[in-house]
Design an enzyme around this catalytic site. Structure first.
Site, PDB file in Angstrom:
ATOM      1  CG  ASP A  37      -0.826   4.304  -3.612  1.00  0.00           C
ATOM      2  OD1 ASP A  37      -2.066   4.243  -3.545  1.00  0.00           O
ATOM      3  OD2 ASP A  37      -0.213   5.261  -4.118  1.00  0.00           O
ATOM      4  CG  HIS A  54      -9.764  -1.685  -2.126  1.00  0.00           C
ATOM      5  ND1 HIS A  54      -8.594  -0.985  -1.937  1.00  0.00           N
ATOM      6  CD2 HIS A  54     -10.688  -0.769  -2.519  1.00  0.00           C
ATOM      7  CE1 HIS A  54      -8.795   0.301  -2.198  1.00  0.00           C
ATOM      8  NE2 HIS A  54     -10.054   0.450  -2.555  1.00  0.00           N
ATOM      9  CG  LEU A 148       5.093 -11.334  10.817  1.00  0.00           C
ATOM     10  CD1 LEU A 148       6.362 -10.578  10.425  1.00  0.00           C
ATOM     11  CD2 LEU A 148       4.306 -11.733   9.562  1.00  0.00           C
TER      12      LEU A 148
END
Length: 261
Positions: A37, A54, A148
């Site tokens: 956030d 962003h 991962l």
């Protein structure tokens, strides 16, 4: 950091100083979820368009993804776009989806090389056909990655995920919590429950993110906005997590139940 750098810079490399301070891997591999956030507020505080925030957030994500396997993280889930985010201006949503599309096109080979399995969770019916195809192609190409499991939540709502699982479960002949859990596990691609949920940006809520998987998760909130979140911040969060005793409702280790004698 200039706006030109934010909009054009490629993959971030983890700094040697950050690698030096990494903690040794834990005894078992972890599932870390992050509500990333603060991108928009990071940008507006610098007089930049929200889209630049962003972009900067995507750069921060690259650094965290690169460091995660070295820090004992097996599964990393990042909240890229919530279903509630469709309420934002269309241009901002389009910017986020464009960044995702670019990531899939440019980073899939890197994921293959690094042993990273990439999955996208969330609704796909509201995404463009080109983006849906890019998702399928990336997921197929990276399916064998074992170092991962990177999960990006896009157009994601935990309530919707649970509701969708319940609709499939409704036709099941075996009605039990275990069988419903199996349906949920299938819906999330076999990913384990979350061990630690990190939220950046100063807010202290989970915003309809991984409600089922976070039933016993530890929470870690940090005021830093996501573009400023570093590998060192992740290390601090993991150290804090390691200091907690997780009982899942049982007595802490070594504590005697006084009632039972």
């Amino acid at each position: 950091m200039s706006i030109h750098t934010i909009l054009t810079q490629g993959q971030i490399t983890v700094l040697p100083s950050e690698l030096h301070t990494m903690m040794p891997p834990p005894s078992r591999r972890l599932h870390i979820a992050i509500i990333s956030d603060g991108n928009g507020r990071w940008a507006t505080s610098r007089g930049l368009p929200r889209s630049a925030g962003h972009r900067a957030g995507a750069q921060a994500a690259r650094a965290i993804i690169a460091a995660a396997p070295k820090m004992g993280i097996q599964t990393l889930t990042l909240f890229a776009l919530s279903s509630a985010n469709w309420k934002r201006p269309p241009a901002e949503v389009a910017s986020i989806l464009r960044i995702l599309h670019e990531y899939l096109l440019t980073e899939t080979q890197h994921c293959i090389d690094e042993g990273i399995r990439l999955s996208i969770i969330g609704r796909r019916d509201r995404l463009s056909a080109n983006l849906r195809q890019a998702i399928v192609d990336s997921e197929d190409a990276t399916a064998r990655g074992t170092r991962l499991h990177l999960r990006l939540a896009v157009d994601y709502s935990a309530r919707n995920a649970i509701f969708s699982a319940a609709r499939r479960f409704y036709k099941s002949t075996e009605l039990s919590e275990e069988s419903f859990s199996n349906v949920m596990a299938e819906a999330r691609g076999g990913a384990p429950d979350v061990d630690l949920l990190i939220r950046t940006g100063g807010e202290q809520r989970i915003s309809d993110f991984l409600l089922w998987e976070c039933a016993f998760a530890e929470f870690y909130f940090i005021h830093k906005r996501w573009p400023d979140f570093t590998v060192e911040d992740l290390r601090s969060a993991l150290q804090d997590f390691a200091s907690r005793e997780r009982t899942r409702g049982a007595l802490p280790s070594g504590e005697v139940d006084a009632i039972a004698g």
